[in-house]
Write an enzyme that holds these catalytic residues in place. Structure first.
Site, short mmCIF file in Angstrom:
data_model
loop_
_atom_site.label_atom_id
_atom_site.label_comp_id
_atom_site.label_asym_id
_atom_site.label_seq_id
_atom_site.Cartn_x
_atom_site.Cartn_y
_atom_site.Cartn_z
N ASP A 141 4.25 1.91 -10.70
CA ASP A 141 5.59 1.87 -10.26
C ASP A 141 6.08 0.51 -10.10
O ASP A 141 7.31 0.29 -9.79
CB ASP A 141 5.96 2.93 -9.22
CG ASP A 141 5.12 2.54 -8.07
OD1 ASP A 141 4.49 1.62 -7.92
OD2 ASP A 141 5.47 3.37 -7.07
N ASP A 198 1.66 6.50 -12.76
CA ASP A 198 1.87 6.47 -11.59
C ASP A 198 3.01 7.37 -11.14
O ASP A 198 4.10 6.83 -11.32
CB ASP A 198 2.14 4.92 -10.97
CG ASP A 198 1.77 4.36 -9.56
OD1 ASP A 198 1.26 5.12 -8.96
OD2 ASP A 198 2.17 2.97 -9.48
N LYS A 230 -1.58 8.87 -10.46
CA LYS A 230 -2.00 8.18 -9.02
C LYS A 230 -0.77 8.38 -8.20
O LYS A 230 0.67 8.60 -8.80
CB LYS A 230 -2.13 6.44 -9.38
CG LYS A 230 -2.31 5.91 -8.20
CD LYS A 230 -2.69 4.26 -8.36
CE LYS A 230 -1.47 3.53 -8.30
NZ LYS A 230 -0.77 3.60 -7.16
N GLU A 245 -5.19 -1.46 -1.34
CA GLU A 245 -4.65 -2.50 -1.71
C GLU A 245 -4.21 -3.23 -0.40
O GLU A 245 -4.21 -2.51 0.69
CB GLU A 245 -3.26 -1.92 -2.18
CG GLU A 245 -2.25 -3.19 -2.43
CD GLU A 245 -0.97 -3.01 -3.32
OE1 GLU A 245 -0.99 -1.91 -3.78
OE2 GLU A 245 -0.05 -3.67 -3.34
#
Ligand code: KIV
Length: 304
Positions: free
Chosen positions: A58, A97, A127, A196
């Site tokens: 995204d 995503d 995801k 992340e």
């Protein structure tokens, strides 16, 4: 002089990368290479480079559509991009995503949208971001037969709540929250988890607790693989890049150079040249000229 690294197995001979193959790569201690892609030419490029996993992220909202956050992108745009990527990919595992608003509301909504990624765009998996309520959504999608990748640490869809686009897990308390989210996603059946923007020391300490592959982006070298955003890696996106980005090319500058050369060529009558134009038989051209010279053609402009 550094030599380009050619994929060990030519792309056309690579067997498809499946979810069990991702687990096998971890077991074998082979690092997993993941990258994002958003259209057919980028898919062809990552296929040729021999990457293992492709995410239609995204991040498209920012690097493709020009928003300053990932939240505005919706299912319809994601499906168009994912389907285009699918048409350019053979071997890599393809993950869609789930955009903001496509899974949080209920497990039914989450399953329906995950199914769209599989049925309409040909994705192999989806995801979603965060622990907490997302754990139930992940479990529901997995029960519906679709593999799910989790995502913890900096989760851009909720960046505002996290205090902006900044590293997460820099206190023991916040690191413990991230650990709990990752363990809950693993227990829910996620086949892999993205970490992340997490301090390398936190990742290293957490890795022995996780059995599923962890793919890092700004999480240090201890993970089972790495992911980067296509436009960041190639320098296509001219804006600010986060600390964790390594640029392997400066394609924005190269694109501007080429477009400037094109504009100059057009303005200076250097393009198109004879090699870019189509020929016509001289007799046919003569006949066409005679047709244009007819008196009856003169002044027959449209009368608006
Ligand atoms: O949307 C995206 O590109 C991502 C990666 C940064 C993992 O979530």
């Amino acid at each position: 002089m550094s030599r380009p690294r050619v994929p060990a197995t030519p792309p056309e001979e690579r067997p498809p990368v499946t979810v069990p193959r991702i687990a096998e790569l971890k077991r074998n201690g082979e690092l997993i290479v993941m990258v994002t892609a958003y259209d057919h030419p980028s898919a062809r490029a990552v296929e040729a480079a021999g990457v293992d996993v492709v995410l239609v992220g995204d991040t498209a909202a920012m690097v493709v559509l020009g928003y300053d956050a990932t939240t505005p992108v919706g299912m319809e745009e994601m499906l168009i991009m994912a389907a285009a990527v699918r048409r350019g990919l053979k071997a890599p595992l393809l993950i869609g995503d789930m955009p903001f608003g496509s899974y949080e509301g209920s497990s039914e909504l989450a399953i329906a949208n995950a199914q769209r990624f599989v049925k309409e765009a040909g994705c192999d998996a989806v995801k979603l971001e965060r622990g907490g309520p997302s754990v139930d959504r992940a479990r529901a999608i997995i029960r519906a037969g679709i593999p799910v990748m989790g995502h913890v640490g900096l989760t851009p869809q909720t960046a505002t709540a996290l205090g902006g686009f900044k590293a997460q897990g820099r206190t023991a308390e916040r690191a413990a929250e991230i650990a709990e989210e990752a363990l809950a996603l693993q227990a829910a059946g996620c086949f892999a988890i993205v970490f992340e923007a997490i301090p390398a020391g936190v990742t290293e300490a957490l890795m022995p607790k996780l059995e599923v592959p962890v793919i890092g982006i700004g999480a240090g070298p201890a993970t089972d693989g790495q992911v980067l955003v296509f436009h960041d890696l190639l320098g296509i996106f001219a804006g600010h890049a986060p600390r964790f980005v390594k640029r392997y090319a400066q394609l924005h500058e190269e694109m501007v150079r080429a477009l400037t050369a094109y504009a100059e060529d057009v303005r200076e009558h250097r393009f198109p040249g004879p090699e870019h134009t189509y020929a016509i038989d001289s007799g046919e051209l003569e006949e066409f000229r005679r047709y244009l010279d007819q008196e009856s053609l003169a002044g027959s402009a449209w009368d608006w």
